[in-house]
Structure formats: structure tokens, C-alpha cells
Motif scaffolding. Structure first.
Motif, PDB file in Angstrom:
ATOM      1  N   LEU A  27       0.777  -1.131  -0.008  1.00 45.55           N
ATOM      2  CA  LEU A  27      -0.060  -0.023   0.001  1.00 45.55           C
ATOM      3  C   LEU A  27       0.891   1.396  -0.167  1.00 45.55           C
ATOM      4  CD1 LEU A  27      -1.604  -2.330   1.685  1.00 45.55           C
ATOM      5  CD2 LEU A  27      -3.303  -0.446   2.233  1.00 45.55           C
ATOM      6  N   ILE A  28       0.353   2.514  -0.568  1.00 41.65           N
ATOM      7  CA  ILE A  28       0.980   3.755  -0.483  1.00 41.65           C
ATOM      8  C   ILE A  28       0.325   4.673   0.246  1.00 41.65           C
ATOM      9  CG2 ILE A  28      -0.044   4.249  -2.877  1.00 41.65           C
ATOM     10  CD1 ILE A  28       2.694   5.628  -3.490  1.00 41.65           C
ATOM     11  N   SER A  29       1.017   5.739   0.862  1.00 46.64           N
ATOM     12  CA  SER A  29       0.288   6.738   1.191  1.00 46.64           C
ATOM     13  C   SER A  29       1.310   8.031   0.920  1.00 46.64           C
ATOM     14  CB  SER A  29       0.284   6.904   2.896  1.00 46.64           C
ATOM     15  OG  SER A  29      -0.989   6.049   3.157  1.00 46.64           O
ATOM     16  N   ASN A  30       0.806   9.143   0.511  1.00 50.92           N
ATOM     17  CA  ASN A  30       1.500  10.174   0.267  1.00 50.92           C
ATOM     18  C   ASN A  30       0.368  11.449   0.598  1.00 50.92           C
ATOM     19  OD1 ASN A  30       0.207  10.604  -2.226  1.00 50.92           O
ATOM     20  ND2 ASN A  30       1.884   9.553  -3.190  1.00 50.92           N
ATOM     21  N   TRP A  31       0.942  12.841   0.003  1.00 46.67           N
ATOM     22  CA  TRP A  31       0.126  13.770   0.239  1.00 46.67           C
ATOM     23  C   TRP A  31      -1.083  13.819  -0.611  1.00 46.67           C
ATOM     24  CZ3 TRP A  31      -1.451  17.046  -3.618  1.00 46.67           C
ATOM     25  CH2 TRP A  31      -0.819  16.820  -4.969  1.00 46.67           C
ATOM     26  N   ALA A  32      -1.211  12.945  -1.456  1.00 46.34           N
ATOM     27  CA  ALA A  32      -2.343  12.852  -2.530  1.00 46.34           C
ATOM     28  C   ALA A  32      -3.196  11.652  -2.224  1.00 46.34           C
ATOM     29  CB  ALA A  32      -1.927  12.731  -3.877  1.00 46.34           C
ATOM     30  N   VAL A  33      -2.752  10.471  -1.718  1.00 46.34           N
ATOM     31  CA  VAL A  33      -3.331   9.178  -1.303  1.00 46.34           C
ATOM     32  C   VAL A  33      -2.937   8.934  -0.065  1.00 46.34           C
ATOM     33  CG1 VAL A  33      -3.528   8.856  -3.756  1.00 46.34           C
ATOM     34  CG2 VAL A  33      -1.655   7.771  -2.489  1.00 46.34           C
ATOM     35  N   HIS A  34      -4.091   8.017   0.465  1.00 48.28           N
ATOM     36  CA  HIS A  34      -3.680   7.252   1.780  1.00 48.28           C
ATOM     37  C   HIS A  34      -4.145   6.081   1.890  1.00 48.28           C
ATOM     38  CE1 HIS A  34      -3.041   7.276   6.124  1.00 48.28           C
ATOM     39  NE2 HIS A  34      -4.358   6.866   6.364  1.00 48.28           N
ATOM     40  N   HIS A  46       7.788   8.334  -6.927  1.00 47.48           N
ATOM     41  CA  HIS A  46       7.376   8.218  -5.724  1.00 47.48           C
ATOM     42  C   HIS A  46       8.581   8.625  -4.714  1.00 47.48           C
ATOM     43  CE1 HIS A  46       3.699   6.569  -6.278  1.00 47.48           C
ATOM     44  NE2 HIS A  46       3.819   5.651  -7.101  1.00 47.48           N
ATOM     45  N   PHE A  47       9.821   8.776  -5.200  1.00 43.58           N
ATOM     46  CA  PHE A  47      10.850   9.389  -4.860  1.00 43.58           C
ATOM     47  C   PHE A  47      10.919  11.014  -4.492  1.00 43.58           C
ATOM     48  CE2 PHE A  47      12.908   5.135  -6.037  1.00 43.58           C
ATOM     49  CZ  PHE A  47      13.508   4.731  -4.946  1.00 43.58           C
ATOM     50  N   LEU A  48       9.943  11.372  -5.575  1.00 49.53           N
ATOM     51  CA  LEU A  48       9.795  12.771  -5.560  1.00 49.53           C
ATOM     52  C   LEU A  48       8.884  13.367  -4.798  1.00 49.53           C
ATOM     53  CD1 LEU A  48      10.746  12.904  -9.499  1.00 49.53           C
ATOM     54  CD2 LEU A  48      12.302  13.086  -7.721  1.00 49.53           C
ATOM     55  N   VAL A  49       7.774  12.676  -4.508  1.00 47.37           N
ATOM     56  CA  VAL A  49       6.623  13.026  -3.744  1.00 47.37           C
ATOM     57  C   VAL A  49       6.406  12.837  -2.454  1.00 47.37           C
ATOM     58  CG1 VAL A  49       5.356  13.393  -5.970  1.00 47.37           C
ATOM     59  CG2 VAL A  49       5.162  11.399  -4.726  1.00 47.37           C
ATOM     60  N   GLY A  50       7.414  12.156  -1.815  1.00 46.47           N
ATOM     61  CA  GLY A  50       7.515  11.900  -0.448  1.00 46.47           C
ATOM     62  C   GLY A  50       6.612  10.821  -0.164  1.00 46.47           C
ATOM     63  N   SER A  51       6.434   9.603  -0.847  1.00 45.05           N
ATOM     64  CA  SER A  51       5.603   8.553  -0.577  1.00 45.05           C
ATOM     65  C   SER A  51       6.099   7.416   0.575  1.00 45.05           C
ATOM     66  CB  SER A  51       5.307   7.850  -2.003  1.00 45.05           C
ATOM     67  OG  SER A  51       4.830   8.562  -2.873  1.00 45.05           O
ATOM     68  N   TYR A  52       5.026   6.970   1.156  1.00 46.15           N
ATOM     69  CA  TYR A  52       5.719   5.966   2.327  1.00 46.15           C
ATOM     70  C   TYR A  52       4.872   4.459   1.722  1.00 46.15           C
ATOM     71  CZ  TYR A  52       7.659   9.338   5.340  1.00 46.15           C
ATOM     72  OH  TYR A  52       8.007  10.421   5.805  1.00 46.15           O
ATOM     73  N   PHE A  53       5.527   3.581   2.089  1.00 46.06           N
ATOM     74  CA  PHE A  53       4.694   2.423   1.803  1.00 46.06           C
ATOM     75  C   PHE A  53       4.752   1.598   2.938  1.00 46.06           C
ATOM     76  CE2 PHE A  53       7.010   4.059  -1.933  1.00 46.06           C
ATOM     77  CZ  PHE A  53       5.937   4.044  -2.949  1.00 46.06           C
ATOM     78  N   LYS A  54       3.844   0.335   2.768  1.00 49.18           N
ATOM     79  CA  LYS A  54       3.650  -0.671   3.778  1.00 49.18           C
ATOM     80  C   LYS A  54       3.509  -1.846   3.156  1.00 49.18           C
ATOM     81  CE  LYS A  54      -0.831  -0.016   5.596  1.00 49.18           C
ATOM     82  NZ  LYS A  54      -1.721   0.217   6.766  1.00 49.18           N
ATOM     83  N   ARG A  55       3.599  -3.034   3.809  1.00 50.47           N
ATOM     84  CA  ARG A  55       3.478  -4.246   3.425  1.00 50.47           C
ATOM     85  C   ARG A  55       2.484  -5.045   4.152  1.00 50.47           C
ATOM     86  NH1 ARG A  55       8.118  -8.957   2.692  1.00 50.47           N
ATOM     87  NH2 ARG A  55       7.763  -8.849   4.856  1.00 50.47           N
ATOM     88  N   ILE A  56       1.282  -5.479   3.725  1.00 53.64           N
ATOM     89  CA  ILE A  56       0.404  -6.417   4.514  1.00 53.64           C
ATOM     90  C   ILE A  56       0.814  -7.967   4.204  1.00 53.64           C
ATOM     91  CG2 ILE A  56      -2.044  -7.165   4.969  1.00 53.64           C
ATOM     92  CD1 ILE A  56      -1.109  -4.256   5.863  1.00 53.64           C
ATOM     93  N   VAL A  57       0.913  -8.601   5.024  1.00 51.89           N
ATOM     94  CA  VAL A  57       1.198 -10.244   4.905  1.00 51.89           C
ATOM     95  C   VAL A  57       0.154 -10.942   5.481  1.00 51.89           C
ATOM     96  CG1 VAL A  57       2.871 -11.974   5.496  1.00 51.89           C
ATOM     97  CG2 VAL A  57       3.857  -9.849   5.170  1.00 51.89           C
ATOM     98  N   THR A  58      -0.356 -11.921   4.624  1.00 51.15           N
ATOM     99  CA  THR A  58      -1.436 -12.720   5.239  1.00 51.15           C
ATOM    100  C   THR A  58      -1.089 -14.178   5.233  1.00 51.15           C
ATOM    101  OG1 THR A  58      -3.133 -11.257   4.302  1.00 51.15           O
ATOM    102  CG2 THR A  58      -3.911 -13.388   4.938  1.00 51.15           C
ATOM    103  N   SER A  59      -1.419 -14.954   6.295  1.00 51.20           N
ATOM    104  CA  SER A  59      -1.055 -16.495   6.180  1.00 51.20           C
ATOM    105  C   SER A  59      -1.971 -17.071   6.994  1.00 51.20           C
ATOM    106  CB  SER A  59       0.174 -16.765   6.595  1.00 51.20           C
ATOM    107  OG  SER A  59       0.753 -18.152   6.717  1.00 51.20           O
TER     108      SER A  59
END
Length: 431
Positions: free
Chosen positions: A272-279, A297-310
């Protein structure tokens, strides 16, 4: 005169004897199977189709003591629904003096199912006097049915983690019945048995089982009673929590995810991604352990996370930024050339901003033969549009660019590249 008297006496005796014969009573009692077990009065006598049955019973004859029957016989018959009688066992002869007022006989006979119909057949005893008069007992009903179903057993007790697929449950090949078998599997989750739709084969694959479940198999065949198998249980343990779900930037072009542990050992990923435009926006197709990050995404200050399911467990890595190593972020300037040149202060103008169509880029060039390019990237679509690309000399380069009519309005990131140094910012186009 003597002769006439003698003739009259003979006629009278014959009529008297015939009248007395009509009062003989024939009764069958105490019938049981040779293998054990009593048979109810008048039946049914149960015989498995394709086999025979041995039965034991008594036949009792009774009559007034002053009546004579002469030398007589006792026979046992089986009669089908069409009235065809077949004698079973041997004929028993009874002498005149053997049957004064009562007579008792024990019978031990075997009936073969192949000699009778599967319905409406009966067994009875017949007493025949010396004069040919017959007396029958009450009919005893015979029922021919398919033999009981046997060898109906299943195996497959097992323990799995939540979300895992259970191994196949295996059923034996039954015997008995009419030789043709129908199956229906059932399951019990919370105290009651229910039919499993479509589970009509000898074996059964439960698939993914989320909670402890018991199974059994019902077998039917012909007119034999249904057979219920033993019970097997798939025990489901709660899935262990997922651990070691961490992510970090590799400093170049991707987010690196650790190899998780816990769960059921099989893992699914979603970035998933979050930045000033999306959450918390799902990145379509980003389902691998690692994530290749588009340059925008290096230019607009994006953040990422990973969801793991098992199995039934889920783990959230938490958001981490994408960071390019050996970069200075002063004045929103991002050097990406391998030589990592010195970054001057921002000396470019982009106006008007927001813009409703035409935009000016004024870029100061300090070094001769500078490779200057200007481009726009849609933050949401990720596509890059080239605005300007030339070799220029020192001075202020004035670039006027009109937005094409087919270019959607919205938020864009502009990139001004000067010999490997990138200056970026946001540009908004209005309708």
C-alpha cells in the motif's frame, strides 16, 4: 338283508370319516433362525438376496380324539405371489395310531432366496389325511431383501493449522447391498450433522478447513438399510501470529521486505502507498515480497507498507519512506547521476501555478552545453510527458508550454533535469 346293512354301514362310516377330517387344526409356532433370533408370529421370515436362511419351528396338529385320519402326511411349502407352491424339506408320514388327538413335529429347514420371489412369498404347513383332504396352517410371510451393507469405514484423522487444506479422507469399498453403492458425506462443526453438497464419491477432499470439523459417510445400496461409517476429525489449530514482517528501502529503486515467519508457512503480500495525495491506497499488482518503486514516488514523499496474510493471520509492517542513498534534499533538488554532482540552489520559476492551460518554465543555466529537459509526471497515473529536451548554453531558458486538450486536469510533478541534477515540484492544472 345283511348285505344291505353292510352296504349302509360302509357308506355311513365314509361320510362320518370325511366329516371328521375337516376338523384337523394345523399350527406353526416357536419359529427362529438357525443362527439365533426369534421370528415374530406369522413373520416376516427375512432372507438376504442371493443367500439362504435356516429356520427352526414346531408344527402342532390337533383334532377330536374320536376322529380318525388314517395314514397321513405333513409337508412344508413356500408359495410365491403367483400361487406356485414349492415343497421345502421332506414329507413326514404319520401313521393312523400316531395321531389320536394331537401330534407334534419339530422342523429344521433351509430356504434359498433363489427359489422364491422377492415379495409376497409365504411359508405354510399342509396336513393331508389318508382320504386326500388337506388342511393348511396360517401363512408366514417371507421377505427377501439385499444383505446388510458392511465394510463402510473411513480414515483421515489429522491436525492442521487454520487456513490450511486438509488431506483427502479415504473410504473403504463397501460390501453387501445389491453391489451398487451411493455415497453421501456429512460434516459436524457445532454439534449437528449436515449434508455436504456434491460430496457423493467414495473419498472426499475437505479443502481448506477453518475450524475443527468431524466427517462421516453414509452408504446406500438397493433396499438394504443405509450404513453410517465411523467418524474422523480434522482438528484445526489457531494459526500462529505472523512475525518478522519488516520493510526498508534499498537506497536505489525498491522496498525490500523480510521473509516472514509464523502463520501457516504460506504467505500472501499486498503493498500500500500513502503520500500527500493518497492514503492507504492498494498498489495494483504489488503482491510480491519486495516492491519496485516507480521514480515518481521518490519525488513526492511517498510512504509504503506491506500487509502479509497467512492462514487466518494478518501482519502490517507499518509505513516506511522510500529513500535514495547519497542524496541531498535541499530546496527539493534530487541528484540521481552516478557522479553525484554538486547541487546548486533552486533558480527556476514555474508559473502560473495553478495553471488553466499554459505554463512557463524559466530555468537558469550556468554551465555551457547543459543537457536540459523538462517533463511532467502524473502522480496518479505515473506516466511521463516530455515538455522540453535540448542542449543549451548559460543564461535563462524561457520555455512556454501549452497543456494539450486531451491531457486531464489534476496534480502533476514537474522534473527539470540539468546534467544529471533533478529539480522537482508540483504543478496543478485546472479545468
Amino acid at each position: 338283508m345283511k348285505t344291505n346293512f353292510t352296504y349302509f354301514f360302509v357308506i355311513f362310516f365314509f361320510l362320518f370319516s370325511a366329516t371328521q377330517h375337516a376338523q384337523v387344526s394345523v399350527t406353526i409356532s416357536n419359529m427362529s433362525y438357525g443362527s439365533g433370533g426369534n421370528i415374530p408370529d406369522e413373520g416376516p421370515i427375512e432372507i438376504d438376496n442371493g443367500s439362504s436362511v435356516r429356520i427352526l419351528f414346531n408344527v402342532e396338529l390337533s383334532k377330536p380324539s374320536n376322529q380318525a385320519t388314517g395314514n397321513s402326511t405333513l409337508k412344508i411349502f413356500v408359495e410365491n405371489r403367483f400361487g406356485n407352491a414349492i415343497q421345502v424339506g421332506s414329507t413326514e408320514s404319520i401313521c393312523n395310531l400316531c395321531f389320536i388327538s394331537s401330534y407334534f413335529s419339530s422342523k429344521d429347514i433351509t430356504i434359498d432366496s433363489s427359489t422364491i420371489d422377492d415379495e409376497d412369498s409365504v411359508l405354510f404347513a399342509t396336513f393331508e389325511s389318508s382320504s386326500g383332504v388337506e388342511y393348511n396352517s396360517v401363512d408366514w410371510i417371507i421377505e427377501v431383501s439385499d444383505p446388510p451393507i458392511a465394510n463402510n469405514s473411513i480414515s483421515g484423522n489429522q491436525t492442521i493449522n487454520q487456513g490450511q487444506s486438509a488431506s483427502q479422507l479415504t473410504g473403504s469399498t463397501p460390501t453387501g447391498g445389491n453391489g451398487s453403492y451411493s455415497y453421501q458425506w456429512q460434516r459436524n462443526v457445532s454439534g449437528g450433522w449436515s449434508v455436504i453438497s456434491g460430496a457423493t464419491s467414495r473419498n472426499y477432499n475437505p479443502g481448506t478447513v477453518s475450524q475443527t470439523t468431524s466427517y462421516r459417510r453414509i452408504v446406500s445400496s438397493g433396499d438394504a438399510a443405509n450404513s453410517t461409517s465411523n467418524t474422523v476429525t480434522v482438528t484445526v489449530n489457531a494459526t500462529p501470529p505472523i512475525t518478522n514482517n519488516t520493510i526498508s528501502s534499498n537506497g536505489v529503486d525498491r522496498m525490500i521486505g523480510s521473509s516472514p515467519s509464523g502463520g501457516n508457512g504460506t504467505y500472501s503480500y499486498q503493498w500500500l502507498i500513502s503520500n500527500w495525495a493518497v492514503h492507504d491506497e492498494i498498489i495494483s499488482g504489488a503482491t510480491g515480497k519486495d516492491l519496485i518503486v516507480p521514480p515518481i514516488h521518490f519525488l513526492v514523499g511517498s510512504y509504503f507498507k506491506r500487509i502479509v496474510t497467512s492462514g487466518g493471520s494478518t501482519s502490517d509492517s507499518g509505513y516506511q519512506p522510500c529513500v535514495v542513498s547519497n542524496q541531498s534534499m535541499s530546496n527539493n533538488l534530487i541528484p540521481i547521476a552516478s557522479s553525484n554532482p554538486t547541487i546548486p540552489a533552486s533558480n527556476s520559476l514555474v508559473f502560473p501555478n495553478p495553471s488553466n492551460g499554459s505554463t512557463n518554465f524559466h530555468v537558469t543555466i550556468e554551465q555551457p552545453n547543459t543537457n536540459l529537459s523538462v517533463s511532467l509526471i502524473s502522480i496518479f497515473q505515473g506516466s511521463e510527458i516530455l515538455v522540453y529536451d535540448k542542449i543549451v548554453q548559460p543564461g535563462v531558458q524561457k520555455i512556454n508550454w501549452a497543456k494539450p486538450q486531451n491531457l486531464p486536469s489534476g496534480v502533476y510533478s514537474y522534473l527539470i533535469r540539468k546534467n544529471g541534477v533533478i529539480e522537482s515540484g508540483k504543478l496543478v492544472f485546472l479545468d
